[in-house]
Design an enzyme around this catalytic site. Structure first.
Site, PDB file in Angstrom:
ATOM      1  N   ASP A  13       1.414  -0.459  47.209  1.00  0.00           N
ATOM      2  CA  ASP A  13       0.373  -0.236  48.449  1.00  0.00           C
ATOM      3  C   ASP A  13       0.244   1.336  48.302  1.00  0.00           C
ATOM      4  OD1 ASP A  13      -1.260  -0.768  50.581  1.00  0.00           O
ATOM      5  OD2 ASP A  13       0.334  -0.332  51.965  1.00  0.00           O
ATOM      6  N   SER A  14      -0.766   1.684  49.167  1.00  0.00           N
ATOM      7  CA  SER A  14      -1.057   3.198  49.477  1.00  0.00           C
ATOM      8  C   SER A  14       0.308   3.669  50.177  1.00  0.00           C
ATOM      9  CB  SER A  14      -2.479   3.379  49.912  1.00  0.00           C
ATOM     10  OG  SER A  14      -2.550   2.544  50.939  1.00  0.00           O
ATOM     11  N   GLY A  46      -8.759   3.829  51.856  1.00  0.00           N
ATOM     12  CA  GLY A  46      -9.865   3.217  52.478  1.00  0.00           C
ATOM     13  C   GLY A  46     -10.901   4.136  52.622  1.00  0.00           C
ATOM     14  N   CYS A  77      -2.173  -4.599  48.547  1.00  0.00           N
ATOM     15  CA  CYS A  77      -3.226  -3.775  49.244  1.00  0.00           C
ATOM     16  C   CYS A  77      -4.534  -4.189  49.086  1.00  0.00           C
ATOM     17  CB  CYS A  77      -3.145  -2.500  48.882  1.00  0.00           C
ATOM     18  SG  CYS A  77      -4.429  -1.171  49.244  1.00  0.00           S
ATOM     19  N   ASN A  78      -5.170  -4.583  50.413  1.00  0.00           N
ATOM     20  CA  ASN A  78      -6.656  -4.991  49.975  1.00  0.00           C
ATOM     21  C   ASN A  78      -7.717  -4.270  49.373  1.00  0.00           C
ATOM     22  OD1 ASN A  78      -7.148  -8.069  51.884  1.00  0.00           O
ATOM     23  ND2 ASN A  78      -5.440  -6.485  52.705  1.00  0.00           N
ATOM     24  N   THR A  79      -7.479  -2.951  49.906  1.00  0.00           N
ATOM     25  CA  THR A  79      -8.436  -1.911  49.081  1.00  0.00           C
ATOM     26  C   THR A  79      -8.398  -1.600  47.659  1.00  0.00           C
ATOM     27  OG1 THR A  79      -7.997  -0.682  51.327  1.00  0.00           O
ATOM     28  CG2 THR A  79      -9.326   0.439  49.428  1.00  0.00           C
ATOM     29  N   CYS A 191      -6.448  -5.709  55.782  1.00  0.00           N
ATOM     30  CA  CYS A 191      -5.743  -4.582  55.412  1.00  0.00           C
ATOM     31  C   CYS A 191      -4.244  -4.778  55.740  1.00  0.00           C
ATOM     32  CB  CYS A 191      -6.035  -3.417  55.912  1.00  0.00           C
ATOM     33  SG  CYS A 191      -5.167  -1.893  55.618  1.00  0.00           S
ATOM     34  N   THR A 192      -3.360  -4.601  54.603  1.00  0.00           N
ATOM     35  CA  THR A 192      -1.980  -5.084  54.788  1.00  0.00           C
ATOM     36  C   THR A 192      -1.474  -4.313  55.888  1.00  0.00           C
ATOM     37  OG1 THR A 192      -1.362  -3.385  52.931  1.00  0.00           O
ATOM     38  CG2 THR A 192      -1.722  -5.861  52.400  1.00  0.00           C
TER      39      THR A 192
HETATM   40  N1  DGL Z   1      -2.902  -1.043  52.894  1.00  0.00           N
HETATM   41  C1  DGL Z   1      -4.298  -0.874  52.562  1.00  0.00           C
HETATM   42  C2  DGL Z   1      -5.028  -2.194  52.413  1.00  0.00           C
HETATM   43  O1  DGL Z   1      -4.562  -3.202  52.355  1.00  0.00           O
HETATM   44  C3  DGL Z   1      -4.834   0.450  52.640  1.00  0.00           C
HETATM   45  C4  DGL Z   1      -4.645   1.237  53.507  1.00  0.00           C
HETATM   46  C5  DGL Z   1      -5.363   2.663  53.184  1.00  0.00           C
HETATM   47  O2  DGL Z   1      -4.618   3.350  52.212  1.00  0.00           O
HETATM   48  O3  DGL Z   1      -6.596   3.074  53.581  1.00  0.00           O
HETATM   49  O4  DGL Z   1      -6.220  -2.017  52.329  1.00  0.00           O
END
Ligand code: DGL
Length: 264
Positions: A13-14, A46, A77-79, A191-192
């Site tokens: 993830d980020s 994001g 991570c969804n993004t 978003c996780t």
């Molecule tokens: N946790 C990430 C997600 O699921 C993104 C958070 C980010 O870096 O903006 O989208």
């Protein structure tokens, strides 16, 4: 080829958001060795462009896979998933599990027919999300809001810092102030990071139900690794791409069995 039982699952993830997926994964596969990797030097994803995210995620996962030899990579991570999953799959040979906004189960749960979707700005504008809406939420209304403020709040929360209630209010207003926003009864946390704030969001949103993808992702990882042996030859580790501001995460990491940290 027989799978090395100490080969880790790489969870990426980020930032700290992927820990919500790790929690679900631990319930499915308590013995699986895990390396948790956070690209905190690139956080937040994001607010970046598609090209920046795709290049970063493919490059990092390529190098991490080569060096760490995971049995499976989970992009928690969804993004990153909605933008880069297809291209990462093209270049890496290990199985890759991505994160998909839980629009399908939300469409089955809603009674009012109005669903809120909280994600990052990059996630909510993806055609991937348009496709999910078209396929699974026909006849429903999907109200989207990009909420970078919740990423900031979740990062603070896991460092034991107070969460600024104005950040939560801004995200809630972003949904409720849109046409039909008052009829939202189901909110997709796409978003996780956001399941770390379910309590705060619930306090302001009132009687809505939340849904996120973590349990489904964990089941998918368990399915793809079924029959493989697991053994931990060393403690699970958290990897960061920057040393900045990570000391305060130690308790949250240790609570999840990530007892060593390193910089990648
Ligand atoms: N946790 C990430 C997600 O699921 C993104 C958070 C980010 O870096 O903006 O989208």
């Amino acid at each position: 080829m027989t799978q090395d039982p100490s080969a880790p699952i790489l969870l990426f993830d980020s930032g700290v958001g992927g820990l919500t997926v790790l929690d679900a994964l631990r319930r499915e596969l308590p013995d699986a060795p895990v390396i948790y990797a956070a690209d905190n030097a690139g956080l937040p994803y994001g607010t970046k462009s598609e090209a920046q995210i795709a290049a970063r995620v493919s490059g990092l996962l390529g190098r991490m896979t080569e060096r760490l030899r995971p049995r499976l990579v989970c992009i928690a991570c969804n993004t990153a998933s909605t933008i880069a999953l297809a291209s990462v799959r093209e270049v890496l040979e290990v199985p890759i599990v991505g994160t998909v906004p839980a629009i399908k189960p939300a469409a089955a749960m809603t009674k009012t027919g109005v669903i809120g979707l909280l994600g990052t700005q990059a996630t909510i504008r993806q055609s991937y999300v348009d496709r999910l809406e078209h396929e699974f939420a026909q006849g429903k209304r999907l109200i989207r809001h990009g909420a970078p403020e919740l990423v900031e709040a979740a990062e603070a929360r896991l460092r034991g810092q107070p969460v600024d209630p104005r950040l939560i209010q801004r995200a809630v207003d972003g949904l409720r102030m849109q046409p039909d926003g008052d009829r939202i009864d189901t909110v997709v946390l796409a978003c996780t990071h956001f399941p770390l704030l379910t309590q705060e969001l619930g306090d302001l949103l009132g009687s809505v139900q939340f849904i996120d993808g973590a349990a489904g992702i964990a089941r998918r990882v368990a399915y793809l690794t079924a029959g493989q042996g697991f053994s931990r030859s060393k403690p699970d580790m958290a990897l960061f791409t920057s040393a900045e501001d990570i000391a305060a995460l130690a308790p949250a990491l240790a609570q999840r069995g990530l007892c060593e940290t390193a910089i990648f």
